[in-house]
Scaffold this active site. Structure first.
Site, short mmCIF file in Angstrom:
data_model
loop_
_atom_site.label_atom_id
_atom_site.label_comp_id
_atom_site.label_asym_id
_atom_site.label_seq_id
_atom_site.Cartn_x
_atom_site.Cartn_y
_atom_site.Cartn_z
N ALA B 65 0.85 -1.19 0.00
CA ALA B 65 0.00 0.00 0.00
C ALA B 65 0.88 1.24 0.00
CB ALA B 65 -0.91 -0.01 1.23
N HIS B 66 0.48 2.22 -0.79
CA HIS B 66 1.23 3.47 -0.82
C HIS B 66 0.40 4.52 -1.55
CE1 HIS B 66 1.92 1.67 -4.72
NE2 HIS B 66 2.15 2.88 -5.19
N ALA B 67 0.77 5.79 -1.34
CA ALA B 67 0.21 6.87 -2.14
C ALA B 67 1.39 7.65 -2.69
CB ALA B 67 -0.72 7.73 -1.30
#
Lengths: 90, 149
Positions: B65-67
């Site tokens: 997960a990342h932005a």
């Protein structure tokens, strides 16, 4: 040769794909520049690319392109990567 | 190549998440605890998946997960959340997810070495199983090749 890896932010998946594509290319003894990018920039980044590596989610958003679009299922499966790269380049 | 910081505070073992959003939120909370991100970062990570689909499930059982870099990121950091019960992200091949990595990157362009370090760990396909079975944060750090904090 230029290969572009595409994901949503140009950070995670495309970065992993870049690292593992470079590994697969070394195993195949092929030379290429591999660039990771986010899907919103694909038109410009991949304008001069021969191959776009990505996952299924982005195929539609990538749309029409002169590059071969290769879809990878398991980003860590270098034999899948090597096989698909070899097929595209062979 | 060096891994982003992964202190004990950014590791949660055997967590319960009702669904993928809850799992991603836990990984965001872990990044907040370690000082890598602000509380809004979890929402940004969730939005990436809502916008683009479950592509963050990069290998069987493993989500990254990342932005994007931005005001919600304080510093480069990594978090590891292992789930008591696996959750489905809706990925065609790699569901269900047992291990969620959270990644915060403060500066675009400077992140590839960090991501490469993460990739190198999981090129050993046993790493996901080992992480899912880990019973302590120290064990997670050992599997990830981090010196215990």
């Amino acid at each position: 040769m230029k290969i572009v890896t595409i994901c949503g932010a140009g950070i995670g998946s495309s970065g992993v794909l870049k690292v593992n594509a470079e590994r697969a290319l070394r195993a195949l003894d092929l030379e290429a520049t591999v660039v990771a990018a986010e899907v919103s920039t694909v038109r410009t980044v991949a304008a001069d690319a021969q191959i776009i590596l990505t996952t299924q989610e982005f195929v539609e958003a990538i749309g029409k392109t002169n590059a071969d679009v290769i879809v990878i299922v398991n980003l860590f499966d270098t034999s899948e990567l090597a096989q698909k790269l070899e097929d595209a380049l062979g | 190549m060096s891994l982003p910081p992964l202190p004990e505070s950014a590791i949660e073992i055997d967590a319960f998440a009702a669904d993928w959003r809850a799992a991603v939120r836990l990984s965001g909370e872990a990044l907040v605890r370690s000082g890598a991100a602000k509380s809004g970062y979890a929402d940004e990570m969730i939005r990436m998946i809502e916008d683009h689909g479950p592509y963050v499930v990069i290998a069987p059982g493993l989500a990254l997960a990342h932005a994007r870099p931005g005001p919600q990121v304080i510093a480069n950091g990594l978090s590891v959340v292992t789930l008591k019960e696996p959750v489905r992200f809706g990925h065609a091949h790699n569901d269900p997810v047992r291990v969620v990595l959270g990644l915060a990157i403060s500066e675009a362009g400077a992140h590839l070495a960090a991501v490469a370090a993460v990739a190198n760990i999981f090129n050993d396909s046993s790493a996901i199983n080992e992480l899912a079975a880990a019973t302590s944060p120290a064990e997670v750090q050992r599997i990830m090749g981090v010196n215990p904090s």
